[in-house]
Enzyme design. Structure first.
Site, mmCIF file in Angstrom:
data_model
loop_
_atom_site.group_PDB
_atom_site.id
_atom_site.type_symbol
_atom_site.label_atom_id
_atom_site.label_comp_id
_atom_site.label_asym_id
_atom_site.label_seq_id
_atom_site.Cartn_x
_atom_site.Cartn_y
_atom_site.Cartn_z
ATOM 1 N N LYS A 22 42.302 24.544 102.424
ATOM 2 C CA LYS A 22 42.178 24.678 103.903
ATOM 3 C C LYS A 22 41.378 25.645 104.489
ATOM 4 C CE LYS A 22 45.454 25.193 107.168
ATOM 5 N NZ LYS A 22 44.819 26.454 108.099
ATOM 6 N N ASN A 23 41.999 27.005 103.974
ATOM 7 C CA ASN A 23 41.582 28.116 104.830
ATOM 8 C C ASN A 23 40.258 28.784 104.138
ATOM 9 O OD1 ASN A 23 43.600 28.273 106.451
ATOM 10 N ND2 ASN A 23 44.801 29.742 105.431
ATOM 11 N N ARG A 92 43.255 26.961 116.076
ATOM 12 C CA ARG A 92 42.734 28.132 116.267
ATOM 13 C C ARG A 92 41.398 28.681 115.491
ATOM 14 N NH1 ARG A 92 45.947 31.534 118.787
ATOM 15 N NH2 ARG A 92 44.556 33.401 117.611
ATOM 16 N N CYS A 116 50.116 31.493 120.161
ATOM 17 C CA CYS A 116 50.677 30.102 119.314
ATOM 18 C C CYS A 116 51.868 30.418 118.793
ATOM 19 C CB CYS A 116 49.759 29.763 118.158
ATOM 20 S SG CYS A 116 49.766 30.653 116.714
ATOM 21 N N ARG A 121 48.291 36.739 118.473
ATOM 22 C CA ARG A 121 47.132 36.253 117.885
ATOM 23 C C ARG A 121 46.001 36.664 118.588
ATOM 24 N NH1 ARG A 121 48.016 31.009 113.911
ATOM 25 N NH2 ARG A 121 46.433 32.380 112.607
ATOM 26 N N ASP A 304 52.087 33.170 104.549
ATOM 27 C CA ASP A 304 52.217 31.592 104.638
ATOM 28 C C ASP A 304 53.002 31.106 103.689
ATOM 29 O OD1 ASP A 304 50.178 31.431 106.571
ATOM 30 O OD2 ASP A 304 48.326 30.836 105.601
ATOM 31 N N ARG A 396 48.436 19.161 109.416
ATOM 32 C CA ARG A 396 47.183 19.916 109.609
ATOM 33 C C ARG A 396 46.817 20.617 108.490
ATOM 34 N NH1 ARG A 396 48.545 24.727 112.775
ATOM 35 N NH2 ARG A 396 46.577 24.928 111.578
HETATM 36 C C1 UD1 Z 1 44.560 33.453 108.603
HETATM 37 C C2 UD1 Z 1 44.922 32.043 108.069
HETATM 38 C C3 UD1 Z 1 46.348 31.922 108.367
HETATM 39 C C4 UD1 Z 1 47.228 33.095 107.614
HETATM 40 C C5 UD1 Z 1 46.726 34.333 108.264
HETATM 41 C C6 UD1 Z 1 47.406 35.797 107.806
HETATM 42 C C7 UD1 Z 1 42.811 30.958 108.257
HETATM 43 C C8 UD1 Z 1 42.263 29.642 108.871
HETATM 44 N N1 UD1 Z 1 44.012 31.136 108.644
HETATM 45 O O1 UD1 Z 1 44.802 33.346 109.853
HETATM 46 O O2 UD1 Z 1 46.578 30.626 107.145
HETATM 47 O O3 UD1 Z 1 48.575 33.007 108.078
HETATM 48 O O4 UD1 Z 1 45.386 34.431 107.854
HETATM 49 O O5 UD1 Z 1 47.380 35.514 106.530
HETATM 50 O O6 UD1 Z 1 42.304 31.418 107.112
HETATM 51 N N2 UD1 Z 1 44.910 40.456 114.632
HETATM 52 C C9 UD1 Z 1 44.976 40.827 115.786
HETATM 53 N N3 UD1 Z 1 43.341 40.940 116.404
HETATM 54 C C10 UD1 Z 1 42.448 40.291 115.839
HETATM 55 C C11 UD1 Z 1 42.756 39.487 114.839
HETATM 56 C C12 UD1 Z 1 44.003 39.475 114.143
HETATM 57 O O7 UD1 Z 1 45.504 41.855 116.289
HETATM 58 O O8 UD1 Z 1 41.253 40.165 116.469
HETATM 59 C C13 UD1 Z 1 46.180 40.172 114.101
HETATM 60 C C14 UD1 Z 1 47.044 38.890 114.334
HETATM 61 O O9 UD1 Z 1 47.667 38.759 115.559
HETATM 62 C C15 UD1 Z 1 47.900 39.099 113.087
HETATM 63 C C16 UD1 Z 1 47.261 39.751 112.162
HETATM 64 O O10 UD1 Z 1 46.195 40.371 112.730
HETATM 65 O O11 UD1 Z 1 49.088 39.654 113.295
HETATM 66 C C17 UD1 Z 1 46.733 38.915 110.745
HETATM 67 O O12 UD1 Z 1 45.755 37.782 111.658
HETATM 68 P P1 UD1 Z 1 44.702 37.221 111.047
HETATM 69 O O13 UD1 Z 1 44.460 37.855 109.510
HETATM 70 O O14 UD1 Z 1 43.498 37.416 111.839
HETATM 71 O O15 UD1 Z 1 44.935 35.732 110.802
HETATM 72 P P2 UD1 Z 1 44.010 34.607 110.948
HETATM 73 O O16 UD1 Z 1 42.729 34.909 110.623
HETATM 74 O O17 UD1 Z 1 44.077 33.887 112.481
#
Ligand code: UD1
Length: 419
Positions: A22-23, A92, A116, A121, A304, A396
């Site tokens: 999915k990711n 998201r 969420c 996030r 995950d 999902r």
């Molecule tokens: C992706 C994955 C999700 C997985 C996560 C962490 C997808 C679609 N989803 O989510 O399944 O659980 O990686 O491996 O690929 N953060 C900030 N600022 C930002 C962006 C992130 O502070 O602008 C923080 C987040 O709150 C979190 C951490 O960084 O604590 C990692 O998040 P991130 O790697 O961005 O997760 P996603 O990309 O949303």
């Protein structure tokens, strides 16, 4: 709304084939917005989040078809460049359209995702990076309004590694003028897979999979046909299921090189694991040893997989500490596991798990995607019947998980909700 009913206690045995990730599929589908043409992707998992991005792109004017794990999309005639709240609140990862829309259409309007269940996030890293490339970013009425006459390559340092943030910036930078260097980026296999497909499209990206990515902007990209890599989290979920139920599962179309940390931890619990080509064989052994884990960005232990691994520790011999270092609130499954008899105490970002001889079936509620998978695993090892409600979370991110477990011998079925 459907529920899942499980009678636990059967060891799982047999063979299962992993679906596409999915990711990995979501960013690749978003990348089609960079080009106005027809793309075809194979091995795309049939799950809700893919239908969500399909709807989102169709609403923008793309012509989309999704049958038998083949996703075809023509992005020639986009009529508007917006990801509205109705889509983003369901998923998201809709934020992934921001970078490519901005690069091709020079503007994008995307609803702010908000927090969420598993944490706040924020998307500050996505927005700071796009601003460094020259985008004008305004936050208004709950939306990100981004515009840029021209994106120009820049050096961008991420405060922390973010998966979709890295992907968004990579997609924005491929059409920017000049060179972009992204530092302290996420290194997940899905990022490398996206870079490889972007390069097939004519992009010039080096370093994906390491913490520095260099992108030389190109003038235009072309459409491609490509296959989606296997889902490492679905693979890991089957691996834990074998260890948990004391069965033996051969998992096909699996990428063991993406799961090194999980394999090490599972071996320490006493499971036997053999990896050959694209097959992983896992045999569970009693007793299960307690092992501490700390979630970290890739190549560390995946957040995950934290909830699924916790179920294994809940029935292990002894005491373990599971530390969640990626999301601040990712222990919501704990109260449901306690309802099944698990002995788990939370202190900040640590869960102290004291293994119990057995779990006992009960009605429980899924709270997020991976938490739902953990409840399915718990139900399969618990004595008696477990009924899981709110399984839309499971749908999902997993392609027919209960059918796959059923074929491995689990007594599991989907039923219409009881009111
Ligand atoms: C992706 C994955 C999700 C997985 C996560 C962490 C997808 C679609 N989803 O989510 O399944 O659980 O990686 O491996 O690929 N953060 C900030 N600022 C930002 C962006 C992130 O502070 O602008 C923080 C987040 O709150 C979190 C951490 O960084 O604590 C990692 O998040 P991130 O790697 O961005 O997760 P996603 O990309 O949303």
């Amino acid at each position: 709304m459907d529920e899942i009913l499980i009678n636990g206690g059967t060891p799982l045995n047999g063979e299962v084939t992993v679906s596409g990730a999915k990711n990995a599929a979501l960013p690749v589908i978003a990348a089609t917005l960079l080009v106005g043409d027809r793309f075809e992707f194979h091995n795309v998992p049939a799950l809700k989040d893919i239908l969500s991005i399909q709807d989102l792109l169709a609403d923008m004017g793309a012509d989309v078809e999704f049958h038998d794990n083949t996703f075809s999309i023509d992005t020639a005639n986009l009529s508007h460049f917006e990801a509205p709240y109705e889509h983003v609140r369901k998923m998201r990862a809709s934020i992934l359209v921001l970078g490519p829309l901005l690069a091709r259409m020079k503007r994008a309007r995307v609803s702010l995702p908000g927090g969420c269940a598993i944490g706040a996030r924020p998307i500050d890293q996505h927005l700071n990076g796009l601003a460094r490339l020259g985008a004008d970013i305004v936050l208004e009425h709950g939306y990100v309004e981004a515009s840029a006459e021209k994106l120009t390559g820049a050096e961008i340092y991420f405060d922390l590694p973010t998966v979709t943030g890295t992907e968004n910036l990579m997609m924005a930078a491929v059409l920017a003028e000049g060179q972009t260097v992204l530092r302290n980026v996420a290194r997940e296999p899905e990022i490398l897979a996206l870079a490889e497909i972007l390069n097939q499209m004519g992009a010039d990206i080096a370093g994906a999979g390491s913490s520095v990515i260099t992108i030389n902007g190109v003038k235009a990209l072309k459409p491609v046909t490509a296959a989606i890599i296997p889902d490492r989290i679905e693979t890991g979920t089957f691996m834990v299921a074998a260890a948990l139920t004391g069965g033996e599962i051969q998992i096909h179309k699996a990428a063991h090189s993406h799961l090194k940390e999980l394999i090490l931890k599972l071996e320490k619990t006493g499971a036997e694991i053999d990896c050959a080509n694209q097959t992983i064989r896992v045999k569970g052994n009693a007793p299960v040893n307690s092992v501490d884990v700390k979630t970290m960005p890739y190549p560390g232990f995946p957040t995950d997989m934290q909830a699924q691994f916790m179920v294994l520790m809940a029935v292990a011999k002894g005491f373990s500490v599971i530390s969640e270092n990626v999301f601040e609130n990712r222990f919501i499954h704990v109260s449901e596991l306690r309802r099944l008899g698990a002995d788990i105490t939370i202190s900040g970002s640590h869960a102290m798990v004291r293994g119990v001889p057995e779990l006992s079936g009960a009605p429980v509620m899924a709270t997020d995607l991976r938490a739902s998978a953990c409840l399915v695993l718990a139900g399969m090892v618990a004595k008696g019947t477990t009924r899981i409600s709110r399984i839309y979370h499971l749908d999902r991110g997993y392609d027919a998980l209960e059918k796959k477990f059923s074929r491995l011998g689990a007594d599991i079925k989907r039923i219409p909700a009881q009111t």
